[in-house]
Design a protein around this motif. Sequence first.
Motif, PDB file in Angstrom:
ATOM      1  N   ARG A 108      -7.989  -4.043   1.799  1.00 58.08           N
ATOM      2  CA  ARG A 108      -8.327  -5.010   2.849  1.00 58.08           C
ATOM      3  C   ARG A 108      -8.059  -6.442   2.410  1.00 58.08           C
ATOM      4  NH1 ARG A 108     -14.376  -6.579   4.908  1.00 58.08           N
ATOM      5  NH2 ARG A 108     -13.759  -8.019   6.562  1.00 58.08           N
ATOM      6  N   ALA A 109      -8.418  -6.781   1.177  1.00 57.07           N
ATOM      7  CA  ALA A 109      -8.192  -8.141   0.684  1.00 57.07           C
ATOM      8  C   ALA A 109      -6.711  -8.470   0.681  1.00 57.07           C
ATOM      9  CB  ALA A 109      -8.780  -8.289  -0.723  1.00 57.07           C
ATOM     10  N   PHE A 110      -5.898  -7.502   0.288  1.00 54.39           N
ATOM     11  CA  PHE A 110      -4.454  -7.704   0.263  1.00 54.39           C
ATOM     12  C   PHE A 110      -3.920  -7.953   1.682  1.00 54.39           C
ATOM     13  CE2 PHE A 110      -0.075  -6.256   0.423  1.00 54.39           C
ATOM     14  CZ  PHE A 110       0.487  -6.908  -0.668  1.00 54.39           C
ATOM     15  N   LEU A 111      -4.397  -7.202   2.658  1.00 56.82           N
ATOM     16  CA  LEU A 111      -3.941  -7.386   4.038  1.00 56.82           C
ATOM     17  C   LEU A 111      -4.364  -8.748   4.589  1.00 56.82           C
ATOM     18  CD1 LEU A 111      -4.587  -3.853   5.591  1.00 56.82           C
ATOM     19  CD2 LEU A 111      -2.389  -4.867   4.922  1.00 56.82           C
ATOM     20  N   LEU A 112      -5.559  -9.207   4.232  1.00 51.09           N
ATOM     21  CA  LEU A 112      -6.024 -10.507   4.715  1.00 51.09           C
ATOM     22  C   LEU A 112      -5.155 -11.643   4.181  1.00 51.09           C
ATOM     23  CD1 LEU A 112      -9.895 -10.022   4.452  1.00 51.09           C
ATOM     24  CD2 LEU A 112      -8.605 -10.475   6.556  1.00 51.09           C
ATOM     25  N   VAL A 113      -4.843 -11.595   2.894  1.00 55.39           N
ATOM     26  CA  VAL A 113      -4.028 -12.681   2.341  1.00 55.39           C
ATOM     27  C   VAL A 113      -2.589 -12.583   2.833  1.00 55.39           C
ATOM     28  CG1 VAL A 113      -3.186 -11.648   0.161  1.00 55.39           C
ATOM     29  CG2 VAL A 113      -3.743 -14.090   0.272  1.00 55.39           C
ATOM     30  N   VAL A 143       6.507   5.281  -2.610  1.00 52.28           N
ATOM     31  CA  VAL A 143       5.849   5.347  -1.302  1.00 52.28           C
ATOM     32  C   VAL A 143       4.336   5.447  -1.469  1.00 52.28           C
ATOM     33  CG1 VAL A 143       5.612   6.683   0.820  1.00 52.28           C
ATOM     34  CG2 VAL A 143       7.874   6.358  -0.203  1.00 52.28           C
ATOM     35  N   GLN A 144       3.893   6.225  -2.452  1.00 50.16           N
ATOM     36  CA  GLN A 144       2.457   6.314  -2.726  1.00 50.16           C
ATOM     37  C   GLN A 144       1.908   4.970  -3.175  1.00 50.16           C
ATOM     38  OE1 GLN A 144       2.590   9.571  -5.607  1.00 50.16           O
ATOM     39  NE2 GLN A 144       1.626  10.924  -4.120  1.00 50.16           N
ATOM     40  N   GLN A 145       2.682   4.261  -3.955  1.00 48.36           N
ATOM     41  CA  GLN A 145       2.264   2.923  -4.374  1.00 48.36           C
ATOM     42  C   GLN A 145       2.062   2.018  -3.158  1.00 48.36           C
ATOM     43  OE1 GLN A 145       4.540   1.027  -7.470  1.00 48.36           O
ATOM     44  NE2 GLN A 145       5.062   2.965  -8.452  1.00 48.36           N
ATOM     45  N   LEU A 146       3.014   2.049  -2.232  1.00 47.80           N
ATOM     46  CA  LEU A 146       2.921   1.202  -1.042  1.00 47.80           C
ATOM     47  C   LEU A 146       1.685   1.543  -0.206  1.00 47.80           C
ATOM     48  CD1 LEU A 146       6.651   1.132   0.102  1.00 47.80           C
ATOM     49  CD2 LEU A 146       5.389  -0.671  -1.062  1.00 47.80           C
ATOM     50  N   VAL A 190      -1.315   0.088  -1.891  1.00 48.26           N
ATOM     51  CA  VAL A 190      -1.348  -1.378  -1.772  1.00 48.26           C
ATOM     52  C   VAL A 190      -1.842  -1.802  -0.394  1.00 48.26           C
ATOM     53  CG1 VAL A 190       0.131  -3.414  -1.612  1.00 48.26           C
ATOM     54  CG2 VAL A 190       0.384  -1.847  -3.539  1.00 48.26           C
ATOM     55  N   VAL A 191      -1.256  -1.247   0.678  1.00 44.40           N
ATOM     56  CA  VAL A 191      -1.584  -1.708   2.034  1.00 44.40           C
ATOM     57  C   VAL A 191      -2.932  -1.198   2.526  1.00 44.40           C
ATOM     58  CG1 VAL A 191       0.844  -1.972   2.662  1.00 44.40           C
ATOM     59  CG2 VAL A 191      -0.334   0.178   3.163  1.00 44.40           C
ATOM     60  N   SER A 192      -3.564  -0.300   1.772  1.00 40.02           N
ATOM     61  CA  SER A 192      -4.912   0.133   2.149  1.00 40.02           C
ATOM     62  C   SER A 192      -5.985  -0.819   1.639  1.00 40.02           C
ATOM     63  CB  SER A 192      -5.180   1.545   1.606  1.00 40.02           C
ATOM     64  OG  SER A 192      -5.207   1.546   0.183  1.00 40.02           O
ATOM     65  N   SER A 241       5.582  -6.025  -0.755  1.00 41.88           N
ATOM     66  CA  SER A 241       4.819  -5.850   0.491  1.00 41.88           C
ATOM     67  C   SER A 241       4.297  -7.188   0.997  1.00 41.88           C
ATOM     68  CB  SER A 241       3.648  -4.892   0.260  1.00 41.88           C
ATOM     69  OG  SER A 241       4.086  -3.627  -0.138  1.00 41.88           O
ATOM     70  N   TYR A 242       3.774  -7.998   0.076  1.00 40.65           N
ATOM     71  CA  TYR A 242       3.262  -9.319   0.441  1.00 40.65           C
ATOM     72  C   TYR A 242       4.372 -10.178   1.048  1.00 40.65           C
ATOM     73  CZ  TYR A 242       1.633 -14.130  -0.260  1.00 40.65           C
ATOM     74  OH  TYR A 242       1.304 -15.456  -0.088  1.00 40.65           O
ATOM     75  N   ARG A 243       5.551 -10.160   0.411  1.00 38.75           N
ATOM     76  CA  ARG A 243       6.657 -10.941   0.927  1.00 38.75           C
ATOM     77  C   ARG A 243       7.129 -10.396   2.280  1.00 38.75           C
ATOM     78  NH1 ARG A 243       6.648 -15.642   0.104  1.00 38.75           N
ATOM     79  NH2 ARG A 243       8.396 -15.454   1.531  1.00 38.75           N
ATOM     80  N   MET A 244       7.173  -9.074   2.434  1.00 40.03           N
ATOM     81  CA  MET A 244       7.640  -8.490   3.684  1.00 40.03           C
ATOM     82  C   MET A 244       6.716  -8.860   4.835  1.00 40.03           C
ATOM     83  SD  MET A 244       8.115  -4.521   4.824  1.00 40.03           S
ATOM     84  CE  MET A 244       6.361  -4.394   5.169  1.00 40.03           C
TER      85      MET A 244
END
Length: 383
Positions: free
Chosen positions: A201-206, A191-194, A197-199, A331-334
Amino acid sequence: MCVLIGVNQLGFGAIVPVLPLYAQAFGVTASAVGMAVAIYGLARFLIAMPIGRLSDMLGRRTALALGGLLSTAGNLWCAWAPDFPEFVLARFIAGAGAGAVITTGHVVLADITRPEWRGRAIGIYQGTFIFAVGIGPFPGGWLAENWGLEAPFVACGLASLLAGAIAWFAVGETRGLASSGQGSGSRQDYVQQLRLVVSNRAFLLVSWVGFVNAFTRTGGLFTIVPILGASSLGLGTVEIGFGIALGSVLGLLAAWPAGMVSDRFGRKNVIVPATAISGAAMLLFALAPSYFWFASACALWSVATSVGGAAPAAYAADNAPPGMNAAAMSSYRMLGDAGYVLGPICLGLAVDIGGQHVALCLASGVLVATALAFAACARESRF
């Protein structure tokens, strides 16, 4: 992994030209047809996180094989479903299996690649993926025309079973590679990993790019385009399947050069134009006056999605924290699969309200707007 995903997606591609027609055979509305597509994406969305966790606990190979078995059961059930509610439930099971295979596949790629050549490796994998999905509609349309609309679902089930066997007997375990030399990140609570990851910004944009691509692919190409080809242009399932398959060869040839460009010049320089060109292809579907232009739109779409398919996944993997490949790629796939759920429903409603052409123009506008937003807000990966 390329062999596995090629076999798996060849079966999936076989049902693309017949899925909306098969759903329509139950006597339902366009939005209900969209739900039959969307439920598949909902299952992929819901299984992404659990399968990412499972791949960390039991291994990537186990997760891949389980996905193959679920997909086999779901697709065979689709072929023999007696009514629409049961067909939708079977689609959910098939989607869960597909989600397990696709999500774990991306985790394996993140495990075995390094940033400096990741674009090329994922480009080959993604090119195989898109080629198989693109070429599948041609045999799928042929099977439907000669043996009925349920035949492609049987073929998809058998292909999924073969993919599961390849996963279990041929794919090596890569779980240990994810954390080797990566520091303490892999020891953190999942859960901490997730949260970490979702914090990003670049990851959320892609992930938004992945969402929009899935939204327009399943809502537009898989749901509206086959019906538009049949109703407006008078095309049969073989012609629709051939048209969708037409650009897959070009897409496969473009995959390696596109990956090389993203490795050398950056992911963003590939993501932005490819997403915009996908929007142009969707507009061409809406305006196509003949089979020539329909086939041209298929070719343009296939090349654009092949070129733009690897770069977002590579960008997401680049931004995965050390030792957290499973958390990042699941997370990216979800987040991407959320588009798979909403696309058919939203664009199906757009068809009910404004017609097929309006819905495809809406999909085109969303893609172009996403390309412009990513160009303005996203930073380039550094590797």
